[in-house]
Structure formats: C-alpha cells, structure tokens
Design an enzyme around this catalytic site. Structure first.
Site, PDB file in Angstrom:
ATOM      1  N   ALA A  21      15.610 -27.801  23.570  1.00 31.49           N
ATOM      2  CA  ALA A  21      14.327 -27.700  24.285  1.00 31.49           C
ATOM      3  C   ALA A  21      14.623 -27.559  25.766  1.00 31.49           C
ATOM      4  O   ALA A  21      15.770 -27.735  26.199  1.00 31.49           O
ATOM      5  CB  ALA A  21      13.475 -28.940  24.039  1.00 31.49           C
ATOM      6  N   LYS A  22      13.618 -27.237  26.537  1.00 30.22           N
ATOM      7  CA  LYS A  22      13.755 -27.211  27.990  1.00 30.22           C
ATOM      8  C   LYS A  22      12.374 -27.310  28.593  1.00 30.22           C
ATOM      9  O   LYS A  22      11.392 -26.920  27.969  1.00 30.22           O
ATOM     10  CB  LYS A  22      14.408 -25.896  28.442  1.00 30.22           C
ATOM     11  N   GLY A  23      12.303 -27.842  29.816  1.00 36.98           N
ATOM     12  CA  GLY A  23      11.016 -27.963  30.476  1.00 36.98           C
ATOM     13  C   GLY A  23      11.134 -27.691  31.954  1.00 36.98           C
ATOM     14  O   GLY A  23      12.241 -27.624  32.496  1.00 36.98           O
TER      15      GLY A  23
ATOM     16  N   ASP B  76      17.563 -32.270  35.231  1.00 37.96           N
ATOM     17  CA  ASP B  76      18.052 -30.917  35.436  1.00 37.96           C
ATOM     18  C   ASP B  76      17.922 -30.647  36.934  1.00 37.96           C
ATOM     19  O   ASP B  76      17.793 -31.598  37.709  1.00 37.96           O
ATOM     20  CB  ASP B  76      17.185 -29.958  34.590  1.00 37.96           C
TER      21      ASP B  76
ATOM     22  N   VAL C  98       9.325 -25.944  26.310  1.00 35.00           N
ATOM     23  CA  VAL C  98       9.599 -25.043  25.186  1.00 35.00           C
ATOM     24  C   VAL C  98      10.510 -25.768  24.196  1.00 35.00           C
ATOM     25  O   VAL C  98      11.564 -26.279  24.565  1.00 35.00           O
ATOM     26  CB  VAL C  98      10.276 -23.734  25.659  1.00 35.00           C
TER      27      VAL C  98
END
Length: 429
Positions: A118-120, A159, A73
């Site tokens: 952002a992040k995934g 992460d 995202v």
C-alpha cells in the site's frame, strides 16, 4: 535533506518522471513473461485493489480552513494486511502512489513477509506548516481513513516528509476512534510507544548484508575490496559504517553538498561526526579530497552503493562504471535504459526491492512485537533481519541462475511467483 540517525524513514522509490507506473511495469512484464503468468493473474496483479481519495479540512493557525487532498492506495492483500508509507509532499499524485503501492507488494513478497503493498500521501508542503497544522492534518487524514487502517487491514509507516512524530499522532487518533490503544496500526513509532530497536539502521544494515552475500558469490573478501557510497543520509551513512566495520575500504562518499575521495580509505566515523556537527552536510570535510560528484559513480572501486535518489545510473554513464558490484540502497537509482548496458558489462546488481528491504523487514518486526505485547532485544532484531535478508538474497540468486536472468528480473520473478501461487491456492477470482 539529510536524515539524522534518530529518525528512520521508510525508503521510497521515486520512479521515472514520465510515469512512475510504466517504469515499474516494464520490469514486471519481463518477469511475468518468464513465469508464463496467465492473463487472469496478470490483470489482477497489474491493478490496485482499492484507491481512496479523501479531502481533509484543517483549521490553519490564522483561523482559516484549508482543505487538503489525501490518498491511500491498497495494491494487494492476498499475502496479508497491506503495508506502506505515507508521504507529505507537494508533488504527491495518484499515479506515483499507485506505483509505490505495487512496488511495496513486490518488496514484501521478495523478503517473504506476510504483507501486501500500500502507499499513501497528502498533497502539502510540510516545510511551510506549523507542528500544530501538521498534527491537525495527520489526525484528519487518520479519521478519514479509519475504516481502511487497522493492525490486520492496512498498516502505514513514515515516508518523505513524515517520521515518528506523525506516526505517534496517527496511532493516537486511531486508538481514540476505536476506544483502545492500538500500537500495531502503524510502524516507525517512537521507541517509547512501541517502536522497534534496530529500525534506524535497518535499511543500511540490509545493504551491508546484501553486499557481503554478493561478494561471497563473486569470490571476493570484504577486507580486499573498495567501495563508494553515493548519498550520505540515513541509508548511505549506516551502510558505510557497517561495511567499514566489515573491513571494506570506503574510498568515496558523497551527499547533496559534494563528493569526497581518499585512496587510502575514508575514516567513516570522522565523516559522520563531521556531518552531524555541520547540519547533516559533508561540505568542507577535510578527511578526503573533494571530487566531481558525477565521477564518484564511475570511480575505480569494486562496489558501488547508490543510496541517494532515483535515476543516477543511466545510459549516459553506465558504460563507464568500473565497479564489479552495484548494491542499490536507494529506490530506482538505475534507469531502465541502463539495465542492458550493465548486464552486458557483467556487473552484478543487487536490486532495490531486495537490497533496501531491511527497512520493511524491521517494520514487520515492530508490528509483530506490538501484536505480541513483547519487546525484542537489539540482537534478536538484527539476527532475524540478517537471516531474512540472506535467505531472500539466496533465493533471488538461485532464481537468476535458474532462468539465466539478472538479479533485478529474478527479484521480480520471486515476488510475482509468490503472489501468483498464493492466488492459486486461495482460488481468488
């Protein structure tokens, strides 16, 4: 899971279990009201720019093919390329990834770094997978997102469930796809591959710098105060080492295996040596007396550093907190329901999006070094990181004074204001 000092994990906020997006939005809304944000900007900042869902076929060790679902995202890129971690976890879901992506936008803006958020994530259980399976999955994910990732587009980081190993595979796959070595496409890499010095301790160091800055505002000397550190993983243990070095008496520490108290101050070097010798756990540590972990948060100290998981300070225990200062090393350690109680008690809180942004700051430095093709010394990294943390703290503090709001809301005001002003200058929509 205890982090060892060799691995740097980008801290990840685990927000309210009901809906992580709502928890973040409740504080965002208060700040937007204070700023008098117009509807157009509000609606743009509320929604993610791009949500990508990919299916990754992976040949498992037994020969059968399993398809994993992955997400990326991109919340916002008005300030620069988007930045944010990738988590491998069986509980990854789109709403969580959206909340984390938005939260990264505010975190980068609050410390004035030219990144968007952002992040995934991939829905998987890495603890049950072999290294080969994780590698094939990571490469498949990278390939599926080759048009999203890029040193000037979107820069992932480690992460939960990922680390330098996975970042090395991601960089290699991206580099092969583009026919050139691209170290700047990802941060949190092994040192030999362009990782940055100082990144292991970066988040804990930022917590220490924030604590010293806050003590100064409260008119307290580091050598005259006591502290308790909840959570003794990467962030908590580094915060403890560095605060201890500044003369703060650390009376209590805790991890998943228990809590320990010593009224005369715990020898932090001993605690870390013990932890490293016992599978990363404090269990059985003799340099202090065991205590109820719940009592640590309400213990008689000046400074409280929650550096473990989310939602540990709630409406149920906030009334009993004796600390004058809370510095959030973890993400979301204070539930929204506890905010009013803490504010009423006059406790100063350095919020997560400020206190633990030392990690993303040094990730940014890693990217800058990769783009320059030049490695900085450790002193250079720490001096610059400390300056950024101190400047950000001062800005948030001044904002909290100006609008007469707690530091948490002030941090959101600073972040949203920076993004909103950039839209006005760029004339976005």
């Amino acid at each position: 899971m205890a982090a060892h000092h060799t691995v740097y994990k980008e801290p990840a906020p685990l927000l309210d279990r009901e809906n992580p997006l709502e928890s973040m939005m409740s504080r965002f809304n208060i700040a937007a009201d204070i700023l008098g944000l117009d509807d157009a900007t509000y609606n743009v900042l509320k929604a993610a720019d791009k949500q990508v869902i990919v299916n990754i076929p992976v040949t498992m060790d037994d020969g059968h093919i399993r398809v994993f679902e992955g997400y990326r995202v991109i919340h916002n890129t008005i300030l620069g390329p988007s930045k944010g971690g990738i988590r491998y976890d069986k509980n990854v879901h789109l709403d969580e990834v959206k909340a984390l992506a938005a939260w990264m936008t505010w975190k980068c803006a609050v410390v004035d770094i030219p990144y968007g958020g952002a992040k995934g994530g991939i829905i998987c259980d890495p603890t049950t997978m072999s290294a080969g399976e994780i590698e094939r999955m990571t490469r498949g994910y990278t390939l599926a997102l080759k048009d999203i990732f890029g040193p000037d587009r979107d820069i992932p980081a480690p992460d939960m469930g990922t680390g330098p190993r996975e970042m090395a595979w991601l960089m290699d796959e991206f580099s092969k796809t583009n026919g050139m070595t691209s170290p700047a496409v990802v941060t949190g890499k092994p040192l030999v591959m362009g990782g940055s010095l100082g990144r292991t301790e970066a988040t804990g160091r930022g917590v220490m710098v924030s604590t010293l800055a806050a003590l100064k505002k409260l008119g307290l000397k580091p050598t005259e105060v006591s502290a308790a550190v909840q959570g003794f993983g990467n962030v908590g243990s580094w915060a403890a080492i560095l605060l201890h070095a500044e003369g703060v008496k650390i009376k209590g520490v805790s991890d998943i295996s228990g809590a320990y108290w010593n009224d005369n101050g715990i020898n932090i070097d001993d605690a870390i040596a013990y932890k490293n010798a016992h599978n990363g756990r404090l269990e059985g540590f003799t340099g202090a007396t065991p205590m109820d972990p719940n009592d640590l948060l309400t213990s008689d100290v000046d400074v409280l550093v929650p550096a473990a998981v989310e939602d540990v300070i709630t409406e149920h225990n906030a009334h009993n907190i004796k600390a004058k200062l809370i510095v959030e090393g973890a993400n979301g350690p204070t539930s929204a329901s506890a905010d009013p109680i803490i504010n009423e008690k006059g406790i100063m809180v350095v919020p997560d999006i400020l206190a633990n942004s030392g990690g993303v700051t040094v990730s940014y430095f890693e990217w800058v070094q990769n783009k320059q093709g030049f490695k900085w010394s450790l002193d250079m990294v720490t001096d610059r990181a400390d300056r950024i943390m101190n400047d950000a703290f001062e800005k948030v503090y001044q904002t909290s004074q100006k609008y007469n709001v707690p530091m948490r809301i002030a941090a959101y005001v600073v972040a949203i204001d920076k993004v909103a002003q950039t839209y006005k200058f760029r004339g976005g929509f």
